[in-house]
Design a protein around this motif. Structure first.
Motif, short mmCIF file in Angstrom:
data_model
loop_
_atom_site.label_atom_id
_atom_site.label_comp_id
_atom_site.label_asym_id
_atom_site.label_seq_id
_atom_site.Cartn_x
_atom_site.Cartn_y
_atom_site.Cartn_z
N THR B 116 0.85 -1.18 0.00
CA THR B 116 0.00 0.00 0.00
C THR B 116 0.89 1.23 0.00
OG1 THR B 116 0.03 0.01 2.39
CG2 THR B 116 -1.81 -1.10 1.32
N VAL B 117 0.24 2.37 -0.22
CA VAL B 117 1.01 3.61 -0.24
C VAL B 117 1.57 3.90 1.15
CG1 VAL B 117 0.94 6.00 -0.96
CG2 VAL B 117 -0.58 4.37 -1.99
N TRP B 180 7.11 -2.52 -12.51
CA TRP B 180 6.51 -2.75 -11.20
C TRP B 180 7.27 -3.78 -10.39
CZ3 TRP B 180 5.06 -7.79 -10.76
CH2 TRP B 180 4.77 -8.47 -11.94
N CYS B 236 -8.65 -6.99 -6.64
CA CYS B 236 -7.51 -6.24 -7.17
C CYS B 236 -7.63 -6.04 -8.66
CB CYS B 236 -6.22 -6.98 -6.87
SG CYS B 236 -5.46 -6.34 -5.41
N ASP B 239 -9.76 -3.16 -9.19
CA ASP B 239 -9.04 -1.90 -8.97
C ASP B 239 -8.15 -1.58 -10.16
OD1 ASP B 239 -8.52 -2.47 -5.42
OD2 ASP B 239 -10.13 -1.49 -6.54
N GLU B 243 -8.00 1.71 -12.68
CA GLU B 243 -6.84 2.54 -12.98
C GLU B 243 -6.64 2.63 -14.49
OE1 GLU B 243 -4.39 3.98 -10.90
OE2 GLU B 243 -5.86 3.73 -9.32
N ARG B 301 1.35 6.83 -11.82
CA ARG B 301 1.25 5.39 -12.02
C ARG B 301 1.54 4.60 -10.75
NH1 ARG B 301 1.24 4.67 -17.53
NH2 ARG B 301 1.80 6.59 -18.58
N GLU B 303 -0.18 4.00 -8.03
CA GLU B 303 -1.24 3.09 -7.61
C GLU B 303 -1.26 1.85 -8.47
OE1 GLU B 303 -2.66 4.11 -4.25
OE2 GLU B 303 -3.67 2.56 -5.40
N SER B 304 -1.20 2.06 -9.77
CA SER B 304 -1.32 0.88 -10.63
C SER B 304 -0.13 -0.04 -10.44
CB SER B 304 -1.47 1.30 -12.08
OG SER B 304 -0.29 1.90 -12.53
N LEU B 306 1.46 -0.48 -7.61
CA LEU B 306 1.26 -1.21 -6.38
C LEU B 306 0.25 -2.32 -6.56
CD1 LEU B 306 1.31 1.61 -3.75
CD2 LEU B 306 2.96 -0.19 -4.07
N ILE B 307 -0.83 -1.98 -7.27
CA ILE B 307 -1.86 -3.00 -7.47
C ILE B 307 -1.28 -4.16 -8.27
CG2 ILE B 307 -4.06 -3.45 -8.54
CD1 ILE B 307 -4.91 -0.73 -7.88
#
Lengths: 286, 338
Positions: B116-117, B180, B236, B239, B243, B301, B303-304, B306-307
């Motif tokens: 998570t952030v 990522w 996920c 989510d 994004e 980017r 969030e994406s 992390l997901i």
């Protein structure tokens, strides 16, 4: 001649008849670690035991911390403020853990211990005293637990006796982590799941081999037959459910197919991720 | 010749920069592992955290002790309490000769959903004060399957620079060649125990050849665990698709804006031709006050990423558990045949 004045020395055992203590492996680790780190002039380490009292009266010792102390031939001084500070800090994390006793390293109970036990019995009604012999004096590491029992002569209190109580040292959590990791002084790599699976299956195989050997020995007359063991074995073998081969095969194949499906889904997801990644970052805005 | 063998003055030694050797392995004591397990298991399924203490030696980070953090309420005054608790614990531990350098923190997680952030922010906070810090993630739900799910994580350096600059646009990422996979680095863990402890454990080990973790591993039912994993995975993916939609929206806007800019430019040029013909000053070809020239910010980017990391984690877990299940099923089959 005070014939009618016979007073009897009473050992009051009723309160301690069913008292026993259970120690978690973390406590032993803590104690050893504190012992290794003790200041040079101290011979032994003293600390507080935290835990709870289970509904059936067993004392469950779950955590511990060392308390600095100074000891000389005549007196023992314990840092009481430190003890209270640590207690407060520990209770912030886990308010259910209360003082249940105290520990000291070294075999046997010394004179100074009675004073400390007295101090702890002011905090807790019946503290448990744990001794952990780090010197391995008997050729093995002994861990013993004691409670204090009052010796009364008639109505007069004479002394307090340290009476040993049974100690349960089952290391369920340590087993979970794996004794191999905890036994050696250094492990290079944590075992992955498949390696662990392999070890487990080898153990199972060893057990089955043992049983085979035992049964063979009994049949050939080399070992006397023990009925209870025989009953255990027959119970175990009967525990395999009686399914017809087609039904069993279907069961196994269904489960296999479920797992394969999940594997396939996860592979698709990863391919999708790779694609999305390329598309997202490779696109250039003209 | 003689110059290199002459002893360097203290000033010289102090002035030379230390070369930071990269962190290669994290050495944990058995004591710390047991403490982490106990703390996480007691409070599961709530997520808990704690502090790691130890020493930073060369390319090895030694973790020798740890203490748990109390569960934080949202109250303001308890924030100060938390800091006091930390100071108090470190002071007390110092008195009994425990190393009290912070080297990181540990946290528990459910089914590996820890990217998570907040994790990244905590990392950045720690990194400002400590040169090398590590985060240990423990998953108590996997331990019910007989696996010790302990991982040591560190943010990769390139990611940290980007985060500080707070720019996650496509070009920057392409420049650094960062994908990522590069956000978190996993560091191998080594376990060490003092000789006294290993003597005790050798002695106190039960004599049975089969232990509790074997029973856990041979359990046939892994369905509930897989089901939960799949549920998390599906969430996920949802989510992630959101994004993606954000990106698509952004691209659409961008292309629309460009079309508008072209149209406006054409019009200006035509006007200018007309003006030149009439002998007037040509108007400038750019007009910064026109709203269609305002640059549209590209969505970050982070969030994406992390997901995506999260999803990859779930997939890995599913693969692992499926592998174990295969083993168990074949074992069962063999036993039955016998």
């Amino acid at each position: 001649m005070a014939a009618g004045d016979r007073t009897v020395l009473q050992f009051s055992t009723q309160s301690t008849a069913n008292l026993s203590a259970k120690v978690h492996p973390l406590v032993i680790f803590n104690i050893c670690d504190c012992y290794v780190r003790r200041p040079d002039q101290a011979e032994r380490v003293i600390g507080t035991l935290l835990g709870s009292i289970l509904p059936d009266g067993t004392v469950d010792i779950r955590n511990s911390y060392a308390v600095p102390h100074t000891e000389s031939a005549e007196q023992v001084a314990l840092d009481i403020e430190y003890h209270h500070n640590m207690l407060v800090s520990h209770q912030k994390v886990n308010p259910k853990e209360v003082i249940v006793g105290w520990y000291s390293t070294g075999l046997g109970v010394t004179g100074g211990s009675a004073l400390i036990h007295d101090f702890y019995s002011r905090e807790v009604p019946n503290p448990v005293h744990l001794t952990v012999d780090t010197g391995f004096r008997n050729g093995e590491g002994t861990v013993r637990a004691y409670v204090s029992v009052n010796l009364a002569l008639g109505d007069r209190q004479l002394a307090a006796q340290f009476q040993e109580i049974p100690l349960d040292l089952r290391m369920v959590e340590a087993e979970r982590v794996g004794f191999d990791i905890l036994k050696t002084t250094s492990v290079d790599k944590l075992p992955t799941d498949l390696e662990g699976m392999e070890v487990t299956m080898q153990r199972l195989l060893a057990l089955i081999d043992d049983i085979y050997k035992y049964v063979d020995d009994v049949v050939e007359g080399r070992v006397a037959a023990d009925n209870s063991i025989g009953r255990f074995i027959s119970d175990t073998v009967a525990a395999l459910p009686k399914l017809s081969p087609p039904a069993f095969d279907k069961l196994v194949n269904d489960s296999l197919q479920d797992q394969l499906l999940l594997l396939y889904l996860s592979s698709i997801t990863r391919t999708q991720l790779g694609l999305a990644e390329k598309l997202n970052t490779a696109a250039q805005i003209l | 010749m003689a110059a290199s063998s002459a002893p360097r003055s203290f000033l010289q030694v102090a002035a030379t920069e230390e070369v930071v050797s990269p962190l290669r392995v994290v050495q944990i004591e058995g004591l710390v592992i047991l403490k982490i397990i106990k703390h996480c298991k007691e409070f599961s399924p709530a997520l808990v955290t704690g502090q790691l203490l130890g020493l930073d030696v060369g390319s090895v980070l030694e973790v020798t002790n740890c203490f748990p953090f109390p569960i934080r309420e949202e109250d303001e005054e308890i924030e100060a309490d938390g800091a006091n608790y930390q100071l108090e614990m470190m002071r007390c531990l110092r008195e009994v000769n425990v190393d009290n350098n912070t080297v990181g923190w540990y946290q528990s997680t459910i089914l590996g959903s820890y990217q998570t952030v907040e994790l990244i922010e905590t990392f950045m906070n720690y990194q400002e004060n400590i040169r090398r810090c590590v985060c240990i993630i423990y998953d108590p739900s996997r331990s019910n399957q007989g696996v010790l799910a302990l991982k040591a994580l560190k943010l990769s350096d390139s990611f940290m620079e980007l985060y500080r600059a707070n720019s996650f646009t496509g070009e920057k990422l392409r420049e650094k060649n960062l994908s990522w996979v590069d956000i978190f680095e996993e560091i191998p863990i080594k376990v060490s125990n003092s000789a006294l402890i290993s003597a005790f454990m050798t002695e106190l080990e039960a004599d049975t050849p089969v232990t509790q973790c074997d029973y856990d591993r041979l359990q046939l039912s892994s369905n509930p665990y897989m089901e939960r994993n799949m549920e998390f995975l599906i969430e996920c993916m949802d989510d992630l698709s959101m994004e993606q939609q954000k990106f698509q929206y952004h691209y659409r806007n961008l292309s629309r804006q460009q079309a508008q800019q072209q149209a406006w430019l054409q019009k200006r040029r035509a006007e200018n031709m007309a003006r030149k013909a009439a002998g007037e000053e040509p108007l400038p070809e750019e007009d910064p006050t026109n709203p269609i020239f305002k640059p549209i910010p590209e969505p970050s980017r982070l969030e994406s990423f992390l997901i995506t990391n999260q999803i990859a984690n779930y997939c890995n877990q599913i693969n692992g558990v499926a592998g174990q299940s295969f083993n168990r099923l074949y074992l069962m089959k063999a036993l039955h045949d016998n």
